[in-house]
Motif scaffolding. Structure first.
Motif, PDB file in Angstrom:
ATOM      1  N   SER B  41     -16.112 -32.270 -29.203  1.00  0.00           N
ATOM      2  CA  SER B  41     -16.530 -32.008 -27.816  1.00  0.00           C
ATOM      3  C   SER B  41     -18.010 -32.313 -27.630  1.00  0.00           C
ATOM      4  CB  SER B  41     -16.267 -30.551 -27.440  1.00  0.00           C
ATOM      5  OG  SER B  41     -14.889 -30.275 -27.502  1.00  0.00           O
ATOM      6  N   GLN B  83     -12.292 -29.673 -22.085  1.00  0.00           N
ATOM      7  CA  GLN B  83     -11.395 -28.888 -22.921  1.00  0.00           C
ATOM      8  C   GLN B  83     -11.013 -27.586 -22.208  1.00  0.00           C
ATOM      9  OE1 GLN B  83     -13.039 -28.301 -26.811  1.00  0.00           O
ATOM     10  NE2 GLN B  83     -11.258 -27.219 -27.577  1.00  0.00           N
ATOM     11  N   ASP B 174     -10.431 -34.336 -23.351  1.00  0.00           N
ATOM     12  CA  ASP B 174     -10.711 -33.402 -24.442  1.00  0.00           C
ATOM     13  C   ASP B 174      -9.551 -32.423 -24.605  1.00  0.00           C
ATOM     14  OD1 ASP B 174     -11.786 -31.754 -26.359  1.00  0.00           O
ATOM     15  OD2 ASP B 174     -13.753 -31.571 -25.400  1.00  0.00           O
TER      16      ASP B 174
END
Ligand SMILES: Nc1ncnc2c1ncn2[C@@H]1O[C@H](COP(=O)(O)OP(=O)(O)OP(=O)(O)O)[C@@H](O)[C@H]1O
Ligand SMILES: [Mg+2]
Lengths: 326, 251
Positions: B41, B83, B174
């Motif tokens: 990330s 994410q 992500d």
């Protein structure tokens, strides 16, 4: 349809009221309208864009002093009134560049400090008339037509408020408005959608300052004098209380909140000035009431007065969310 | 299309990404895998500009972008799906997706306040593109609901629609499949395949190696902030270093 009827009703009442009220009631009506103008800006800034300002009173003061200084030096009042929001917005742009890097209560304190500094400057400087302020500000006039009566100022105030509400509504329901609402949740995600977050925060800060500046401009012509004492820190807090009470992130909520608080404080003032009350009673009472009202609203009506009432109206009652999204 | 050269970033003296080089060709789907905390990330944040690199260069479509603000990189054609779901609260699903069109339109405060033709033109364009993006990810029926009340799977889809609305050249995903159930997962895989067929370049972080192998032309493995393998999925999966990194994590 219901919106249209409600809008027409509100318009009719605002048009008829000034003709029916006496001068002391008109004073309240005008101050209410001016407070609502500033509060719509607070609601835009806090409710939609998620930025806190405890310094809106400073922009109100800048607008008032700008219009007053221009009028006193012979500039046509209309030009002074137009300059008031521009000066406030310009100041907000300059001061916002460093300040808006701060977030949450840091930003709140910084804007509060800004107002304190400006007030003490206005109280010290010769151009602003020091603590005494500026007096004998000419009446407002357009092309030789003088606006002298309180009723005329009431129309002027509420026309200004209508303009401010329309601009806010138009901004909110469009591309820049969605960008502001987006960055209120996540500046990161907003930037990832191509939104220049810093610039948008600056513009909305300036826009809310312009609303306050416009209100300040009207105020100075109406009262005929401005002094640092007219813009205590308390008024900046008051605007926030009004916005929160009415319902942050609603335009009409700002007006409802301004009306509710203005009328409440008006009632309390009658109490505080009763014979036998100490001289500090008015200000202590209003601080206490702001605190109390804020706590009650946050605890029991977290969305504010207007949404709470609106949700209880039979035709607005939304059906429960479908099972899948619970 | 994208070239990352010798990029490093540390937090408090500890490298999250260390001397990473990576290039992605036009139209390629590049999978990025690695254990938790490997720096995946962080690498995305460096590419999109939410973090700045301590060292190294990043160029995108021939531009040096490593000093550009995130919104400028977005406007050059990068879109990211984070994410953690980041939907905009207090807005409907449709409005959320409309935000994705920001970089492709220009009506500002003045056009909006005065309802100038520019505003009307842009609003039409934005509404049309948002509707088609919603349709594409299967969210049309949810369009007028508050976005923050969607379940996680739909929030992911919403972010994907928002990202697609920007019509990116490079899409960064992500862990898009985490938290999705079988059917939603299949739907996502089909969409990624469709996007690839349309020629979109995609960087895909994913924990599920099977899932990413199916979709990616190439796999890059990160461990402790460094690239430890880079190549065709089958080769990478057989690489002893990669096996060690994953076994090391499992033990
Ligand atoms: N903003 C930050 N401040 C401090 N440390 C950070 C920050 N962001 C990431 N890190 C650290 O950098 C390392 C890499 O984190 P990163 O989130 O990039 O890992 P990841 O590969 O995405 O992991 P996961 O699979 O769990 O999502 C971790 O050790 C993390 O704690
Ligand atoms: Mg991660």
């Amino acid at each position: 349809m219901i919106r249209l009827v409600a809008g027409a009703l509100v318009a009719a009442v605002t048009l008829v009221l000034p003709a029916m009220l006496d001068d002391s009631a008109l004073a309240v009506y005008i101050l209410l309208g001016l407070a609502a103008m500033v509060t719509v800006g607070v609601s835009l800034l806090m409710g939609y864009a998620g930025q806190v300002s405890l310094g809106q009173g400073a922009f109100y003061a800048i607008g008032a002093y700008t219009a007053a200084l221009l009028a006193l030096s012979g500039v046509p009042p209309l030009a002074g009134l137009i300059a008031a929001p521009l000066a406030a917005a310009l100041f907000a742009l300059v001061i916002g560049m460093p300040l808006l890097r701060l977030r949450g209560h840091h930003l709140a304190f910084a804007t509060l400090a800004m107002q304190l500094i400006l007030l003490s400057l206005a109280g010290q400087l010769e151009v602003t008339g020091g603590d005494i302020g500026l007096q004998a500000i000419p009446q407002f006039s357009v092309g030789g037509l003088e606006i002298g009566s309180a009723a005329a100022y009431a129309y002027m105030t509420w026309a200004g408020l209508a303009l401010v509400m329309l601009v806010t509504h138009n901004v909110i329901t469009s591309r820049p408005g969605r960008a502001l609402r987006a960055l209120a949740t996540s500046e990161t995600a907003a930037a990832s959608s191509g939104i220049p977050v810093g610039r948008y925060k600056l513009v909305v800060f300036a826009l809310s300052a312009a609303f306050a500046g416009l209100a300040g401009g009207v105020y100075c012509f109406y009262t005929g004098y401005v002094a640092p004492g007219s813009f205590p820190v308390l008024i900046s807090i008051q605007y926030i209380v009004m916005a929160v009470v009415g319902g942050l992130g609603t335009i009409w909520g700002a007006v409802v909140g301004a009306a509710a608080i203005t009328l409440l404080v008006q009632g309390l003032d009658q109490l505080a000035y009763l014979p036998g009350m100490p001289s500090y009673a008015p200000s202590v009472l209003s601080y206490a009431v702001y605190a109390l009202v804020l706590i009650v609203v946050v605890l029991f009506l977290p969305n504010g007065l207007l949404p709470a009432v609106a949700d209880r109206l039979p035709w607005r009652r939304r059906s429960a969310p479908p099972a899948e999204i619970r | 299309m994208l070239a990352v050269t010798g990029v490093s970033r540390s937090f408090g003296g500890v490298y999250a990404v260390r001397d990473v080089s990576l290039s992605v060709a036009d139209g390629e789907v590049c999978g990025i895998i690695g254990p938790n905390g490997a720096g995946k990330s962080t690498l995305f944040n460096l590419i999109t500009g939410h973090l700045t690199a301590d060292r190294g260069e990043i160029s995108f479509l021939g531009h040096r972008v490593d000093r550009l603000a995130p919104h400028r990189r977005a406007r050059l054609g990068m879109s990211i799906v984070f994410q953690a779901a980041r939907v905009f609260r207090g807005m409907t699903v449709r409005e959320n997706v409309m935000v994705g069109m920001h970089g492709r339109t220009s009506a500002g405060f003045v056009s909006a306040a005065l309802r100038l033709p520019r505003h009307r033109h842009d609003e039409r364009e934005i509404a049309a593109q948002a509707s088609s993006a919603l349709e594409r990810v299967g969210l049309s029926d949810w369009a007028d609901r508050p976005a923050d009340r969607l379940p996680i799977g739909q929030q992911r889809a919403l972010q994907l629609a928002r990202a697609l609305c920007a019509r990116p050249r490079l899409l960064l995903l992500d862990e898009p499949a985490s938290g999705l159930r079988g059917q939603e997962r299949e739907r996502l895989a089909a969409l990624v395949e469709e996007l690839r067929a349309g020629g979109l370049t995609i960087l895909l972080i994913e924990h599920d190696v099977g899932f990413v192998t199916r979709l990616a032309d190439r796999l890059v493995v990160l461990d402790l902030g460094q690239v430890i393998a880079d190549g065709p999925p089958a080769e990478v999966r057989a690489d002893p270093l990669v096996l060690a990194a994953y076994l090391g994590q499992a033990s």
